[in-house]
Scaffold this motif. Structure first.
Motif, PDB file in Angstrom:
ATOM      1  N   LEU A  72       0.841  -1.192   0.000  1.00 40.50           N
ATOM      2  CA  LEU A  72       0.000   0.000   0.000  1.00 40.50           C
ATOM      3  C   LEU A  72       0.878   1.244   0.000  1.00 40.50           C
ATOM      4  O   LEU A  72       1.960   1.246   0.597  1.00 40.50           O
ATOM      5  N   ASN A  73       0.411   2.316  -0.644  1.00 38.08           N
ATOM      6  CA  ASN A  73       1.169   3.553  -0.526  1.00 38.08           C
ATOM      7  C   ASN A  73       1.022   4.055   0.910  1.00 38.08           C
ATOM      8  O   ASN A  73       0.016   3.766   1.581  1.00 38.08           O
ATOM      9  N   PRO A  74       2.006   4.773   1.440  1.00 33.42           N
ATOM     10  CA  PRO A  74       2.005   5.130   2.870  1.00 33.42           C
ATOM     11  C   PRO A  74       0.740   5.822   3.372  1.00 33.42           C
ATOM     12  O   PRO A  74       0.241   5.453   4.446  1.00 33.42           O
ATOM     13  N   PRO A  75       0.166   6.811   2.663  1.00 41.21           N
ATOM     14  CA  PRO A  75      -1.076   7.415   3.186  1.00 41.21           C
ATOM     15  C   PRO A  75      -2.233   6.419   3.243  1.00 41.21           C
ATOM     16  O   PRO A  75      -3.016   6.424   4.200  1.00 41.21           O
ATOM     17  N   GLU A  76      -2.341   5.554   2.228  1.00 42.92           N
ATOM     18  CA  GLU A  76      -3.394   4.536   2.221  1.00 42.92           C
ATOM     19  C   GLU A  76      -3.198   3.553   3.374  1.00 42.92           C
ATOM     20  O   GLU A  76      -4.149   3.144   4.041  1.00 42.92           O
ATOM     21  N   ARG A  77      -1.943   3.193   3.607  1.00 42.45           N
ATOM     22  CA  ARG A  77      -1.619   2.286   4.708  1.00 42.45           C
ATOM     23  C   ARG A  77      -1.990   2.912   6.058  1.00 42.45           C
ATOM     24  O   ARG A  77      -2.576   2.263   6.920  1.00 42.45           O
ATOM     25  N   ASP A  78      -1.658   4.193   6.239  1.00 40.35           N
ATOM     26  CA  ASP A  78      -1.993   4.862   7.493  1.00 40.35           C
ATOM     27  C   ASP A  78      -3.499   5.013   7.664  1.00 40.35           C
ATOM     28  O   ASP A  78      -4.013   4.989   8.791  1.00 40.35           O
ATOM     29  N   ALA A  79      -4.216   5.170   6.552  1.00 43.89           N
ATOM     30  CA  ALA A  79      -5.675   5.221   6.633  1.00 43.89           C
ATOM     31  C   ALA A  79      -6.216   3.900   7.171  1.00 43.89           C
ATOM     32  O   ALA A  79      -7.147   3.884   7.994  1.00 43.89           O
ATOM     33  N   ASP A  80      -5.632   2.786   6.730  1.00 42.51           N
ATOM     34  CA  ASP A  80      -6.030   1.476   7.248  1.00 42.51           C
ATOM     35  C   ASP A  80      -5.680   1.350   8.727  1.00 42.51           C
ATOM     36  O   ASP A  80      -6.462   0.816   9.521  1.00 42.51           O
TER      37      ASP A  80
ATOM     38  N   SER B  12       1.764  17.081   4.494  1.00 42.61           N
ATOM     39  CA  SER B  12       1.309  16.666   3.163  1.00 42.61           C
ATOM     40  C   SER B  12       0.859  15.212   3.182  1.00 42.61           C
ATOM     41  O   SER B  12      -0.130  14.835   2.536  1.00 42.61           O
ATOM     42  N   HIS B  13       1.570  14.385   3.926  1.00 44.78           N
ATOM     43  CA  HIS B  13       1.206  12.973   4.068  1.00 44.78           C
ATOM     44  C   HIS B  13      -0.121  12.841   4.819  1.00 44.78           C
ATOM     45  O   HIS B  13      -0.990  12.062   4.413  1.00 44.78           O
ATOM     46  N   VAL B  14      -0.280  13.591   5.894  1.00 46.51           N
ATOM     47  CA  VAL B  14      -1.510  13.511   6.686  1.00 46.51           C
ATOM     48  C   VAL B  14      -2.716  13.913   5.838  1.00 46.51           C
ATOM     49  O   VAL B  14      -3.782  13.286   5.915  1.00 46.51           O
ATOM     50  N   MET B  15      -2.564  14.940   5.001  1.00 43.73           N
ATOM     51  CA  MET B  15      -3.675  15.351   4.150  1.00 43.73           C
ATOM     52  C   MET B  15      -4.076  14.234   3.191  1.00 43.73           C
ATOM     53  O   MET B  15      -5.266  13.979   2.972  1.00 43.73           O
ATOM     54  N   LEU B  16      -3.084  13.547   2.621  1.00 41.97           N
ATOM     55  CA  LEU B  16      -3.375  12.425   1.720  1.00 41.97           C
ATOM     56  C   LEU B  16      -3.991  11.259   2.493  1.00 41.97           C
ATOM     57  O   LEU B  16      -4.877  10.561   1.985  1.00 41.97           O
ATOM     58  N   MET B  17      -3.541  11.056   3.711  1.00 36.76           N
ATOM     59  CA  MET B  17      -4.105   9.998   4.548  1.00 36.76           C
ATOM     60  C   MET B  17      -5.574  10.275   4.850  1.00 36.76           C
ATOM     61  O   MET B  17      -6.417   9.372   4.814  1.00 36.76           O
ATOM     62  N   LEU B  18      -5.898  11.540   5.142  1.00 40.04           N
ATOM     63  CA  LEU B  18      -7.286  11.899   5.420  1.00 40.04           C
ATOM     64  C   LEU B  18      -8.166  11.657   4.201  1.00 40.04           C
ATOM     65  O   LEU B  18      -9.314  11.190   4.328  1.00 40.04           O
ATOM     66  N   GLU B  19      -7.628  11.941   3.009  1.00 39.45           N
ATOM     67  CA  GLU B  19      -8.378  11.679   1.777  1.00 39.45           C
ATOM     68  C   GLU B  19      -8.591  10.180   1.587  1.00 39.45           C
ATOM     69  O   GLU B  19      -9.684   9.733   1.214  1.00 39.45           O
ATOM     70  N   ALA B  20      -7.530   9.396   1.833  1.00 36.02           N
ATOM     71  CA  ALA B  20      -7.639   7.940   1.696  1.00 36.02           C
ATOM     72  C   ALA B  20      -8.647   7.368   2.689  1.00 36.02           C
ATOM     73  O   ALA B  20      -9.425   6.474   2.347  1.00 36.02           O
TER      74      ALA B  20
ATOM     75  N   LYS C 243      -1.755  25.027  16.950  1.00 34.95           N
ATOM     76  CA  LYS C 243      -1.332  26.158  16.124  1.00 34.95           C
ATOM     77  C   LYS C 243       0.080  26.029  15.570  1.00 34.95           C
ATOM     78  O   LYS C 243       0.502  26.855  14.747  1.00 34.95           O
ATOM     79  N   ARG C 244       0.843  25.043  15.998  1.00 39.54           N
ATOM     80  CA  ARG C 244       2.227  24.889  15.544  1.00 39.54           C
ATOM     81  C   ARG C 244       2.389  23.604  14.738  1.00 39.54           C
ATOM     82  O   ARG C 244       1.729  22.602  15.006  1.00 39.54           O
ATOM     83  N   SER C 245       3.296  23.656  13.786  1.00 38.34           N
ATOM     84  CA  SER C 245       3.622  22.455  13.033  1.00 38.34           C
ATOM     85  C   SER C 245       4.416  21.504  13.916  1.00 38.34           C
ATOM     86  O   SER C 245       4.968  21.903  14.949  1.00 38.34           O
ATOM     87  N   ILE C 246       4.493  20.237  13.509  1.00 37.33           N
ATOM     88  CA  ILE C 246       5.264  19.262  14.282  1.00 37.33           C
ATOM     89  C   ILE C 246       6.738  19.674  14.361  1.00 37.33           C
ATOM     90  O   ILE C 246       7.332  19.618  15.456  1.00 37.33           O
ATOM     91  N   PRO C 247       7.378  20.116  13.265  1.00 37.00           N
ATOM     92  CA  PRO C 247       8.772  20.583  13.391  1.00 37.00           C
ATOM     93  C   PRO C 247       8.917  21.763  14.354  1.00 37.00           C
ATOM     94  O   PRO C 247       9.909  21.862  15.073  1.00 37.00           O
TER      95      PRO C 247
ATOM     96  N   PHE D  70      -0.256  11.144  13.576  1.00 28.94           N
ATOM     97  CA  PHE D  70      -0.366  12.603  13.554  1.00 28.94           C
ATOM     98  C   PHE D  70       0.907  13.313  14.009  1.00 28.94           C
ATOM     99  O   PHE D  70       1.078  14.499  13.719  1.00 28.94           O
ATOM    100  N   THR D  71       1.791  12.619  14.701  1.00 30.52           N
ATOM    101  CA  THR D  71       3.045  13.261  15.115  1.00 30.52           C
ATOM    102  C   THR D  71       4.231  12.847  14.252  1.00 30.52           C
ATOM    103  O   THR D  71       5.235  13.567  14.206  1.00 30.52           O
ATOM    104  N   GLY D  72       4.138  11.721  13.578  1.00 23.09           N
ATOM    105  CA  GLY D  72       5.292  11.186  12.867  1.00 23.09           C
ATOM    106  C   GLY D  72       5.251  11.306  11.364  1.00 23.09           C
ATOM    107  O   GLY D  72       6.096  10.733  10.672  1.00 23.09           O
ATOM    108  N   ARG D  73       4.271  12.035  10.825  1.00 27.16           N
ATOM    109  CA  ARG D  73       4.144  12.183   9.377  1.00 27.16           C
ATOM    110  C   ARG D  73       4.141  13.660   8.996  1.00 27.16           C
ATOM    111  O   ARG D  73       3.702  14.513   9.770  1.00 27.16           O
ATOM    112  N   LYS D  74       4.594  13.954   7.802  1.00 24.62           N
ATOM    113  CA  LYS D  74       4.536  15.319   7.304  1.00 24.62           C
ATOM    114  C   LYS D  74       3.083  15.709   7.060  1.00 24.62           C
ATOM    115  O   LYS D  74       2.227  14.855   6.823  1.00 24.62           O
TER     116      LYS D  74
END
Length: 319
Positions: free
Chosen positions: A78-86, A113-121, A195-199, A107-111
């Motif tokens: 699975l692509n990583p966002p799809e895998r995280d959705a599962d 952009s990845h989280v947005m794709l995961m939410l879509e998946a 209000k802050r990014s993970i980095p 939610f703490t260990g992904r960028k």
């Protein structure tokens, strides 16, 4: 033909030939495990697509239904966002309580952009919004509050990292926590998380250590506080020292080996194998005195599941 002979590299043997070897070995789960764990995850995804084109069937479906003994292989294809959705769906719909830590890891260990794709998946797979599903579970639970804040941070934050903001936030954390008696001010913590990014949060935690001479997680661990502080310590550790968090979690899982532990092992080993497994393995060896791969071989009963985990652990340069 053995698994080693089946696969050297995708350039040496054509993708079609590998797919044929897999197709001819569907009744031999051990071959599937050895072949797919010999590939990178990108190559596994290429094999999945090639297999679909040639045989009009999905290897993920085959592994999870036809061959449930090797259902854990699906994560490699699975692509990583799809895998995280599962993983997120499993965390919310498990037979036991909600697996908050699995969601915190995402939610703490992904960028962002990845989280947005995961939410879509997740929305595509479940026909629901993950944020709404999280909001519906135990609204007063500390982990639920933090997950809602972290989800918000991925949607609206400044991508640039500010040392000035880090210093201000570090002082706020001190003044509303260690610098006063009683429980931590939850509102301040949740505001920073939302209000802050993970980095940016990680820089705040690094700055806290620099200013006060010890980590924020050490403060949280040193005092007997409430459930909110316990949850915050997990979140802060995931952000500040993810390799340490994963090494400790893997060690706990390998000691327990319950059904829940097995799921945690699969999630962590698959998602971190090609990200930071080398760092996790180094910390694991330093903290527990043994190689991660060796502990897997000692703790997990012989079979495809052990071969799978040991192969992923071997992707670390120190193993």
């Amino acid at each position: 033909m053995g698994a080693t002979a089946i696969l050297t590299t995708t350039s040496d043997i054509s993708l079609d030939n590998i797919c044929k070897q897999i197709h001819d070995s569907l009744d031999r789960p051990n071959v599937l495990v050895q072949v797919l764990t010999s590939l990178s995850q990108l190559e596994c995804r290429e094999i999945r697509e090639g297999y679909k084109r040639t045989y009009q069937d999905d290897l993920v479906r085959i592994c999870t239904s036809t061959e449930p003994e090797v259902s854990f292989l699906s994560g490699l294809m699975l692509n990583p966002p799809e895998r995280d959705a599962d993983f997120a769906r499993g965390a919310l719909q498990g037979n036991e309580s909600v697996d908050y830590k699995a969601l915190i890891e995402i939610f703490t260990g992904r960028k962002s952009s990845h989280v947005m794709l995961m939410l879509e998946a997740y929305r595509f797979k479940c026909r629901r919004h993950l944020d709404m599903d999280i909001a519906a579970i135990e609204p007063s639970h500390p982990y639920q509050k933090m997950l809602m804040a972290l989800s918000a941070s991925h949607k609206a934050h400044n991508a640039e990292i500010s040392q000035h903001i880090a210093k201000c936030d570090a002082r706020r954390l001190y003044q509303t926590g260690e610098g006063r008696p009683g429980a931590i001010d939850e509102a301040v913590v949740l505001e920073i998380l939302s209000k802050r990014s993970i980095p940016q949060i990680k820089l705040t935690l690094v700055t806290y250590n620099h200013i006060y001479g010890h980590s924020y997680t050490a403060f949280l661990k040193s005092r007997e506080l409430g459930d909110f502080e316990d949850a915050l310590r997990v979140v802060a550790t995931c952000i500040y020292s993810p390799s340490k968090y994963y090494a400790q979690t893997l060690h706990r899982c390998l000691k327990g080996m319950t059904a829940h532990d097995r799921r945690d092992l699969i999630r962590i080993m698959v998602s971190r194998a090609e990200v930071d497994m080398d760092g996790i393995a180094r910390i694991f060896k330093k903290k527990y005195g043994k190689e991660l791969r060796n502990v897997i071989c000692e703790s997990v009963e012989e079979g495809n599941y052990r071969v799978f985990l040991a192969a992923l652990a071997s992707k670390a340069s120190t193993c």
